[in-house]
Scaffold this motif. Structure first.
Motif, PDB file in Angstrom:
ATOM      1  N   ILE A 132       0.857  -1.180   0.000  1.00  0.00           N
ATOM      2  CA  ILE A 132       0.000   0.000   0.000  1.00  0.00           C
ATOM      3  C   ILE A 132       0.895   1.232   0.000  1.00  0.00           C
ATOM      4  CG2 ILE A 132      -1.684   1.325   1.326  1.00  0.00           C
ATOM      5  CD1 ILE A 132      -2.779  -1.325   2.371  1.00  0.00           C
ATOM      6  N   THR A 133       0.624   2.129  -0.921  1.00  0.00           N
ATOM      7  CA  THR A 133       1.335   3.400  -0.973  1.00  0.00           C
ATOM      8  C   THR A 133       0.342   4.483  -0.591  1.00  0.00           C
ATOM      9  OG1 THR A 133       2.765   2.593  -2.736  1.00  0.00           O
ATOM     10  CG2 THR A 133       2.670   4.979  -2.418  1.00  0.00           C
ATOM     11  N   LYS A 134       0.705   5.252   0.388  1.00  0.00           N
ATOM     12  CA  LYS A 134      -0.166   6.318   0.884  1.00  0.00           C
ATOM     13  C   LYS A 134       0.511   7.653   0.602  1.00  0.00           C
ATOM     14  CE  LYS A 134      -2.165   7.898   5.271  1.00  0.00           C
ATOM     15  NZ  LYS A 134      -2.259   7.616   6.712  1.00  0.00           N
ATOM     16  N   ASN A 135      -0.082   8.449  -0.269  1.00  0.00           N
ATOM     17  CA  ASN A 135       0.384   9.802  -0.550  1.00  0.00           C
ATOM     18  C   ASN A 135      -0.573  10.752   0.155  1.00  0.00           C
ATOM     19  OD1 ASN A 135       2.492   9.170  -2.438  1.00  0.00           O
ATOM     20  ND2 ASN A 135       0.881   8.601  -3.876  1.00  0.00           N
ATOM     21  N   PHE A 136      -0.024  11.637   0.987  1.00  0.00           N
ATOM     22  CA  PHE A 136      -0.905  12.515   1.747  1.00  0.00           C
ATOM     23  C   PHE A 136      -0.187  13.803   2.113  1.00  0.00           C
ATOM     24  CE2 PHE A 136       1.314   9.793   4.669  1.00  0.00           C
ATOM     25  CZ  PHE A 136       1.553  10.536   5.812  1.00  0.00           C
ATOM     26  N   ILE A 137      -0.950  14.729   2.607  1.00  0.00           N
ATOM     27  CA  ILE A 137      -0.409  15.990   3.097  1.00  0.00           C
ATOM     28  C   ILE A 137      -0.797  16.109   4.557  1.00  0.00           C
ATOM     29  CG2 ILE A 137      -2.407  17.362   2.370  1.00  0.00           C
ATOM     30  CD1 ILE A 137      -0.374  19.573   1.579  1.00  0.00           C
ATOM     31  N   ASP A 138       0.157  16.458   5.403  1.00  0.00           N
ATOM     32  CA  ASP A 138      -0.175  16.574   6.821  1.00  0.00           C
ATOM     33  C   ASP A 138      -0.736  17.965   7.107  1.00  0.00           C
ATOM     34  OD1 ASP A 138       1.946  18.416   7.291  1.00  0.00           O
ATOM     35  OD2 ASP A 138       3.316  16.816   7.896  1.00  0.00           O
ATOM     36  N   CYS A 139      -1.166  18.189   8.330  1.00  0.00           N
ATOM     37  CA  CYS A 139      -1.824  19.450   8.676  1.00  0.00           C
ATOM     38  C   CYS A 139      -0.863  20.629   8.667  1.00  0.00           C
ATOM     39  CB  CYS A 139      -2.528  19.340  10.025  1.00  0.00           C
ATOM     40  SG  CYS A 139      -1.417  18.965  11.388  1.00  0.00           S
ATOM     41  N   CYS A 185      -0.235  13.315  15.312  1.00  0.00           N
ATOM     42  CA  CYS A 185      -0.032  14.474  14.458  1.00  0.00           C
ATOM     43  C   CYS A 185       1.427  14.472  14.015  1.00  0.00           C
ATOM     44  CB  CYS A 185      -0.356  15.757  15.219  1.00  0.00           C
ATOM     45  SG  CYS A 185      -0.048  17.234  14.228  1.00  0.00           S
ATOM     46  N   LEU A 186       1.651  14.528  12.715  1.00  0.00           N
ATOM     47  CA  LEU A 186       3.014  14.523  12.187  1.00  0.00           C
ATOM     48  C   LEU A 186       3.610  15.921  12.114  1.00  0.00           C
ATOM     49  CD1 LEU A 186       2.489  11.948   9.309  1.00  0.00           C
ATOM     50  CD2 LEU A 186       3.460  11.543  11.577  1.00  0.00           C
ATOM     51  N   ALA A 187       2.798  16.942  12.328  1.00  0.00           N
ATOM     52  CA  ALA A 187       3.271  18.326  12.225  1.00  0.00           C
ATOM     53  C   ALA A 187       2.905  19.106  13.477  1.00  0.00           C
ATOM     54  CB  ALA A 187       2.681  18.979  10.975  1.00  0.00           C
ATOM     55  N   GLN A 188       3.257  18.582  14.624  1.00  0.00           N
ATOM     56  CA  GLN A 188       2.845  19.213  15.882  1.00  0.00           C
ATOM     57  C   GLN A 188       3.313  20.654  15.996  1.00  0.00           C
ATOM     58  OE1 GLN A 188       3.523  16.873  19.383  1.00  0.00           O
ATOM     59  NE2 GLN A 188       2.490  15.102  18.545  1.00  0.00           N
ATOM     60  N   ASP A 189       4.464  20.970  15.419  1.00  0.00           N
ATOM     61  CA  ASP A 189       4.957  22.347  15.497  1.00  0.00           C
ATOM     62  C   ASP A 189       4.087  23.297  14.686  1.00  0.00           C
ATOM     63  OD1 ASP A 189       5.866  20.993  13.213  1.00  0.00           O
ATOM     64  OD2 ASP A 189       7.547  22.372  12.946  1.00  0.00           O
TER      65      ASP A 189
END
Length: 157
Positions: free
Chosen positions: A38-45, A122-126
């Motif tokens: 499975i390849t998951k392409n996404f954008i984090d917050c 959350c991958l972008a906590q900052d």
């Protein structure tokens, strides 16, 4: 667990057994109905574009109680998947039916494969505005500045 690790473990086993972290075993007549990548392409917050690849195993129970998946058969299914799909050596994610389709990580306890619960994060906590957890300090460990302390009769209090 990566795909290379399960391929290393399987030849050492007589049977393929899976269990949940709580100790409940997947019924021994389970099927592996899918092996894929499975390849998951996404954008984090935070706006960062990300790409993840996982190897997916889907476990399924049927009413054929005499069915037993042997290690050699699972190795064959994995080899066929690698050949036909060009799968990479990625982390394995297991799908298994509970109240809904559950997604699990995979570990090995020396005898059985263990379905490990996964959590979200959350991958972008900052970039989210989530405050960093404050470091707790013991007041007794703080340095004392003797010159700023009041002494009895000094008139500072």
């Amino acid at each position: 667990m990566r795909l290379s690790k399960i391929k290393e473990i399987l030849p050492t086993l007589e049977n393929v057994e899976f269990q949940l972290e709580n100790g409940t075993f997947v019924p021994e007549h389970f099927h592996v109905t899918e092996v894929g990548q499975i390849t998951k392409n996404f954008i984090d917050c935070g706006g960062v574009i990300r790409k993840e690849k996982t190897v997916n195993f889907q476990l399924w129970n049927a009413d054929d109680y005499d069915h037993r998946l042997k290690p050699g058969k699972l190795l064959h299914i994995i080899a066929l998947s690698e050949e036909k799909l060009g799968m990479e050596d990625a982390e394995i994610e297991v799908e298994y039916q509970s109240d809904t389709i559950g997604k699990y990580g995979l570990d090995f306890n020396g005898k059985t494969f263990v379905l490990k619960s996964l959590t979200t994060a959350c991958l972008a906590q900052d970039a989210c505005g989530i405050p960093a957890e404050k470091q707790k300090k013991n007041l007794a460990d703080l340095p004392v500045n003797q010159s700023s302390c009041c002494t009895p009769g000094s008139g500072c209090c």
